[in-house]
Motif scaffolding. Structure first.
Motif, short mmCIF file in Angstrom:
data_model
loop_
_atom_site.label_atom_id
_atom_site.label_comp_id
_atom_site.label_asym_id
_atom_site.label_seq_id
_atom_site.Cartn_x
_atom_site.Cartn_y
_atom_site.Cartn_z
N LEU A 162 32.56 78.46 -8.92
CA LEU A 162 33.16 77.27 -9.50
C LEU A 162 32.32 76.04 -9.16
O LEU A 162 31.78 75.94 -8.06
CB LEU A 162 34.57 77.06 -8.96
N VAL A 163 32.24 75.11 -10.09
CA VAL A 163 31.51 73.86 -9.89
C VAL A 163 32.54 72.74 -9.96
O VAL A 163 33.13 72.51 -11.00
CB VAL A 163 30.43 73.66 -10.96
N LEU A 164 32.78 72.08 -8.85
CA LEU A 164 33.75 71.00 -8.80
C LEU A 164 33.08 69.72 -8.29
O LEU A 164 32.18 69.78 -7.47
CB LEU A 164 34.91 71.37 -7.87
N ALA A 165 33.56 68.58 -8.76
CA ALA A 165 33.05 67.29 -8.30
C ALA A 165 34.07 66.70 -7.34
O ALA A 165 35.26 66.74 -7.59
CB ALA A 165 32.83 66.36 -9.48
N VAL A 166 33.59 66.16 -6.24
CA VAL A 166 34.46 65.57 -5.24
C VAL A 166 33.89 64.23 -4.82
O VAL A 166 32.69 64.10 -4.60
CB VAL A 166 34.55 66.50 -3.99
N ASP A 167 34.77 63.24 -4.73
CA ASP A 167 34.36 61.92 -4.26
C ASP A 167 34.62 61.87 -2.76
O ASP A 167 35.76 61.96 -2.32
CB ASP A 167 35.16 60.85 -4.99
N VAL A 168 33.58 61.75 -1.97
CA VAL A 168 33.73 61.74 -0.51
C VAL A 168 33.52 60.36 0.08
O VAL A 168 33.34 60.23 1.28
CB VAL A 168 32.76 62.75 0.16
N SER A 169 33.56 59.34 -0.77
CA SER A 169 33.39 58.00 -0.24
C SER A 169 34.62 57.63 0.60
O SER A 169 35.73 57.99 0.27
CB SER A 169 33.19 56.99 -1.38
N PRO A 170 34.41 56.91 1.70
CA PRO A 170 35.54 56.57 2.57
C PRO A 170 36.42 55.50 1.94
O PRO A 170 35.95 54.64 1.20
CB PRO A 170 34.87 56.05 3.83
N TRP A 171 37.70 55.58 2.22
CA TRP A 171 38.61 54.53 1.81
C TRP A 171 38.36 53.33 2.71
O TRP A 171 38.27 53.47 3.93
CB TRP A 171 40.05 55.03 1.98
N LEU A 172 38.22 52.19 2.14
CA LEU A 172 37.88 51.00 2.93
C LEU A 172 39.06 50.61 3.82
O LEU A 172 40.10 50.17 3.34
CB LEU A 172 37.51 49.85 2.00
N ARG A 173 38.90 50.82 5.12
CA ARG A 173 39.92 50.45 6.10
C ARG A 173 39.26 49.84 7.33
O ARG A 173 39.27 50.43 8.40
CB ARG A 173 40.73 51.68 6.51
N PRO A 174 38.66 48.66 7.20
CA PRO A 174 37.98 48.08 8.35
C PRO A 174 38.92 47.76 9.51
O PRO A 174 38.48 47.63 10.65
CB PRO A 174 37.34 46.81 7.80
N ASP A 175 40.23 47.68 9.24
CA ASP A 175 41.17 47.38 10.32
C ASP A 175 41.87 48.64 10.83
O ASP A 175 42.77 48.55 11.66
CB ASP A 175 42.22 46.37 9.84
N GLY A 176 41.46 49.83 10.38
CA GLY A 176 42.09 51.08 10.83
C GLY A 176 41.81 51.35 12.30
O GLY A 176 40.69 51.19 12.77
#
Length: 115
Positions: free
Chosen positions: A93-107
């Motif tokens: 299977l060929v799947l596309a995944v977005d692995v960019s981080p969710w912007l949480r500078p205050d996490g």
């Protein structure tokens, strides 16, 4: 898909099924759907959309379709679920995944997290 012609056949069948999901004002809804999908980036105005020449720029039938047209969501879900899964030449299977981080500078667990 192993063959370009097979992929075109699958796409043509999907387009027919998608059209059948649209009940009233199907022609205008289908043209709007194609215009949205063929436009680069977000659509903020109809003038930025690639509408077919026959449709003109945001004519009354387009607005009528937006106001009164309907899409049968259950039929659309079955249509999408029936599409073949994309596979590599070896069958994986060929799947596309977005692995960019969710912007949480205050996490607390990941301070200063950003692109």
């Amino acid at each position: 898909m192993t063959d370009k012609a097979e992929a075109i056949d699958v796409l043509a069948e999907f387009r027919e099924q998608l059209y059948r999901c649209m009940t009233p004002r199907a022609d205008a809804l289908f043209e709007l759907t194609e215009a949205l999908l063929c436009t680069d980036g977000p659509v903020k105005r109809w003038s930025g959309c690639h509408l077919p020449r026959s449709a003109g720029a945001a004519t009354a039938p387009m607005y009528n379709a937006l106001n009164h047209g309907r899409t049968d969501v259950e039929v659309l879900c079955r249509c999408l679920a029936g599409l073949p899964l994309p596979r590599a030449a070896d069958g994986r299977l060929v799947l596309a995944v977005d692995v960019s981080p969710w912007l949480r500078p205050d996490g607390k667990c990941s301070p200063q997290r950003s692109f």
